[in-house]
Enzyme design. Structure first.
Site, PDB file in Angstrom:
ATOM      1  N   ASN A 153       0.856  -1.183   0.000  1.00  0.00           N
ATOM      2  CA  ASN A 153       0.000   0.000   0.000  1.00  0.00           C
ATOM      3  C   ASN A 153       0.893   1.235   0.000  1.00  0.00           C
ATOM      4  O   ASN A 153       1.719   1.411   0.907  1.00  0.00           O
ATOM      5  CB  ASN A 153      -0.882   0.023   1.252  1.00  0.00           C
ATOM      6  CG  ASN A 153      -1.904   1.139   1.205  1.00  0.00           C
ATOM      7  OD1 ASN A 153      -2.813   1.131   0.373  1.00  0.00           O
ATOM      8  ND2 ASN A 153      -1.746   2.130   2.073  1.00  0.00           N
ATOM      9  N   GLU A 154       0.767   2.038  -1.024  1.00  0.00           N
ATOM     10  CA  GLU A 154       1.473   3.326  -1.080  1.00  0.00           C
ATOM     11  C   GLU A 154       2.936   3.227  -0.623  1.00  0.00           C
ATOM     12  O   GLU A 154       3.329   3.818   0.386  1.00  0.00           O
ATOM     13  CB  GLU A 154       0.729   4.363  -0.242  1.00  0.00           C
ATOM     14  CG  GLU A 154      -0.646   4.685  -0.782  1.00  0.00           C
ATOM     15  CD  GLU A 154      -1.336   5.820  -0.033  1.00  0.00           C
ATOM     16  OE1 GLU A 154      -0.991   6.054   1.132  1.00  0.00           O
ATOM     17  OE2 GLU A 154      -2.222   6.461  -0.619  1.00  0.00           O
ATOM     18  N   GLU A 307      -8.131   4.931  -4.610  1.00  0.00           N
ATOM     19  CA  GLU A 307      -8.666   5.478  -3.355  1.00  0.00           C
ATOM     20  C   GLU A 307      -8.988   6.948  -3.510  1.00  0.00           C
ATOM     21  O   GLU A 307      -8.243   7.695  -4.152  1.00  0.00           O
ATOM     22  CB  GLU A 307      -7.622   5.407  -2.232  1.00  0.00           C
ATOM     23  CG  GLU A 307      -7.363   4.065  -1.655  1.00  0.00           C
ATOM     24  CD  GLU A 307      -6.323   4.159  -0.536  1.00  0.00           C
ATOM     25  OE1 GLU A 307      -6.217   5.211   0.123  1.00  0.00           O
ATOM     26  OE2 GLU A 307      -5.600   3.172  -0.345  1.00  0.00           O
TER      27      GLU A 307
HETATM   28  C1  GLA Z   1      -3.950   6.334   2.026  1.00  0.00           C
HETATM   29  C2  GLA Z   1      -3.981   4.923   2.535  1.00  0.00           C
HETATM   30  C3  GLA Z   1      -5.218   4.576   3.258  1.00  0.00           C
HETATM   31  C4  GLA Z   1      -5.659   5.691   4.162  1.00  0.00           C
HETATM   32  C5  GLA Z   1      -5.730   6.969   3.403  1.00  0.00           C
HETATM   33  C6  GLA Z   1      -6.085   8.136   4.278  1.00  0.00           C
HETATM   34  O1  GLA Z   1      -4.440   6.512   0.772  1.00  0.00           O
HETATM   35  O2  GLA Z   1      -3.760   4.000   1.517  1.00  0.00           O
HETATM   36  O3  GLA Z   1      -4.959   3.417   4.004  1.00  0.00           O
HETATM   37  O4  GLA Z   1      -4.737   5.835   5.198  1.00  0.00           O
HETATM   38  O5  GLA Z   1      -4.480   7.273   2.849  1.00  0.00           O
HETATM   39  O6  GLA Z   1      -6.514   9.165   3.516  1.00  0.00           O
END
Ligand code: GLA
Length: 662
Positions: A153-154, A307
């Site tokens: 994730n990110e 997202e």
């Molecule tokens: C990111 C993360 C999510 C969440 C969002 C908050 O995009 O991937 O898990 O924490 O930020 O805005």
């Protein structure tokens, strides 16, 4: 290899979000099923932060609970975007592998209790990440519910520990070949930094005074390669068991720990996350710049918004929540610019944990709420847009974006710390073009640029020889190029260009030579002969063939060129040596568009209405229209709107339409 696209599997565009059923229980799961049907959710991202449940102790996996949710989603007609949980190692991992925790430049080692607490360069972390990715792929790789793999994730976490130091040295040997070459590249003759063995070389940890710029930029490049290598390991482990597309959700905010251009090449589909930080028209512009960047990273391929928020993210006291209608408008803003759907973080708002107050598709208040009603309305809209799947968007103008240039502006000891707003400058250039109705691509300065009528280079402090030559060729070949202040001052080793800035070939294209930078103080403005004003920066510029279009009017720069134009080959190279005020900058961009013969993507659209065209390879096209004004706006001619499945003649205040072209 990958067999089908996500939209083929879904039978249309994607709609849904992160789904964390492990935070809830049976009655809520039942309600989730019903509400997902009601909202027409067709894709749920599961498992993103589930490592502690999936592997409760090292090497022992528990998939039973996930099996049940995957089956339940499948039975409910919701496909799965299955994540590897590696952004959040469990507490047992910390205790077993303390050396795999991240260390700050000051030497503080972080511990568990949040997320993203790992060092990517630590072998124990990399092995554990690869193992769990492989175990998940083995179990779910050909599950009929599975539409997409979501690695990690990110990716962004940085680390300065000893594992990092060791990996950095390996990378530096590869890049520079020898210590002599490294010493030369980093200019270690200055301040007694000469290295006589590789063991002496460190990541740029906290130092007593300015750090070394070459070291700082090389560290960013190294870490970017490390991230991409870590992703590839997981991706390849997955591919050994699964033919579904693999991605990771990129983050494109105001900082950048990875070369997104290089990263995007490794993704089967480019996906990204977007959270605007200001309301109203600024939020719409922020959606547009984000979407244009994500699309460009994949070379124009269809991409997916992984997202966004339905409302407030974190500190709502500073960043306002979304306005009524924004859920639809922002989502269509992404779809307009090539996204194959609209996903959110997250489906159901958490009742506990660090993001309890982060908005979601089903808020704490439950389904009887404005937010869930808007989510349902959006689900209905997305379900009507299936025919757009696979169609693409192309910009006629480009803004240049270089990770090296970004990193270069983050080093110590620049001629002005006020230059360090790379992202802000990129966004500003995009905004001026967006306001004028253009669909904008982003491109690397080394990319082939010939198809763009206008190219804007807002913040290229670092410019490689290759890029400088490419820009010269672009102008020579008939392009219109705007280069903005402090461009090409250093090469890719962070060495200053000698004999006048910028790099030689670009000086030729612009017909100027910058002799002396004159940074401006925070309270200082400088006036130009056309009445516009500059801030941040100014320069002593000598023309060498260019025509001066505006001069500075005061002080030691009085009478000197501020804005120049040079005709070279078939094109024009413009140079702007200060940071213009917003009105002056908008006027300049307008003038350049006229000179370059570039106009709005959809001509004849009233002011305040955003309009973008998506085209399919078989000649069909669609116009997505977003009315950002508070008035109803008549359309130039009636057309069929997919959202209402009826002809439309006008867009209501804040309204949207997706018109099928003829
Ligand atoms: C990111 C993360 C999510 C969440 C969002 C908050 O995009 O991937 O898990 O924490 O930020 O805005």
């Amino acid at each position: 290899m990958t067999t089908r696209s996500i939209t083929d599997r879904l039978g249309g565009l994607a709609f849904g979000g992160d789904y964390n059923p492990e935070q809830w229980d049976e009655p809520v799961w039942k309600e989730d099923d019903e509400l997902m049907r009601r909202a027409r959710v067709n894709l749920a991202t599961v498992g993103v932060f589930s490592w502690a449940l999936l592997e409760p102790e090292e090497g022992r996996y528990d998939f039973d609970w996930l099996d049940a949710h995957v089956e339940r989603l499948h039975a409910n007609g919701v496909a799965v975007d299955l994540a590897t949980p590696t952004a959040s190692p469990p507490p047992w991992f910390t205790l077993a592998h303390p050396d795999a925790l991240p260390v700050t430049p000051e030497g503080t080692r972080h511990v568990h209790g949040s997320r993203n607490t790992y060092c990517l360069a630590a072998p124990a972390y990399r092995n554990a990440a690869r193992r769990i990715a492989s175990a998940l792929a083995e179990r779910y790789g050909d599950h009929p519910a599975l539409a997409l793999w979501h690695v990690h994730n990110e990716y962004a976490t940085l680390c300065w520990c000893d594992h990092t130091a060791a990996a950095f040295r390996v990378w530096l040997r590869e890049r520079h070949g020898s210590l002599d070459a490294l010493n030369a590249a980093w200019g270690t003759a200055f301040w007694s930094q000469h290295y006589t063995s590789w063991e002496q070389v460190l990541p740029p940890r906290a130092t007593h005074w300015h750090g070394n710029p070459g070291q700082a930029v090389d560290f960013r490049r190294f870490w970017s390669d490390e991230i991409i290598a870590a992703y590839r390991e997981q991706r390849d482990a997955i591919r050994a068991h699964s033919d579904r597309p693999v991605t990771t959700n990129l983050m494109l905010p105001a900082y950048q720990n990875v070369d997104l251009w290089n990263f995007a090449r490794e993704l089967d589909v480019v996906t990204s996350d977007q959270y605007p930080s200001s309301p109203g028209l600024d939020a719409a512009a922020s959606v547009a710049v984000h979407a244009d960047r994500t699309r460009s990273l994949g070379g124009g391929r269809p991409w997916l918004l992984m997202e966004q928020g339905t409302n407030t993210v974190y500190d709502g006291g500073r960043i306002l929540g979304k306005e009524p209608g924004d859920i639809l408008r922002h989502s269509l803003g992404h779809v307009a610019r090539g996204s194959e759907g609209a996903l959110f973080f997250q489906w159901r708002q958490s009742r506990a944990g660090a993001e309890t107050w982060h908005s979601a598709m089903v808020p704490h208040a439950g389904p009887d709420s404005r937010i869930f009603r808007e989510v349902t309305q959006l689900g209905e809209a997305v379900s009507r847009l299936g025919e757009l799947a696979g169609s693409t968007v192309t910009g006629s103008v480009a803004v240049l974006d270089s990770p090296d240039a970004w990193w270069a502006l983050g080093v110590d000891g620049l001629p002005s710390s006020r230059l360090d707003d790379y992202h802000g400058e990129l966004v500003r250039a995009h905004r001026a073009l967006w306001d004028a109705g253009l669909t904008v691509d982003f491109a690397r300065p080394e990319h082939e640029l010939g198809r763009y009528r206008l190219v804007v280079a807002p913040a290229l402090f670092l410019l490689s020889d290759e890029a400088a030559e490419n820009l010269r060729r672009y102008v020579e070949g008939g392009g219109t190029l705007l280069v903005q202040h402090a461009a090409g001052f250093v090469d890719d080793r962070m060495h200053a260009r000698l004999g006048g800035y910028p790099a030689g070939p670009l000086r030729e294209a612009l017909g100027i030579r910058v002799e002396e930078p004159r940074p401006l103080r925070e309270d200082q403005r400088i006036t130009l002969s056309d009445g516009s004003q500059g801030t941040v920066w100014s320069e002593v510029v000598r023309t060498e063939g260019a025509q001066t279009l505006a001069t500075y009017t005061h002080g030691m720069l009085a009478g000197g060129p501020a804005l120049t134009r040079h005709r070279s080959g078939g094109g024009q190279g413009w140079y702007l040596s200060t940071r213009l005020d917003d009105a002056g900058y908008a006027a300049l961009v307008g003038r350049l568009l006229t000179e370059a013969g570039a106009g709005p993507d959809v001509p004849g659209i009233p002011a305040g209405v955003e309009a973008v065209t998506r085209r399919s390879s078989d000649g069909r096209h669609w116009q997505v229209l977003l009315n950002h004004t508070a008035e109803a706006v008549p359309l130039p001619e009636p057309a069929h709107d997919l959202l209402t499945d009826a002809p439309v003649r006008e867009l209501p205040a804040g309204g949207c339409a997706v018109l099928r072209g003829h």
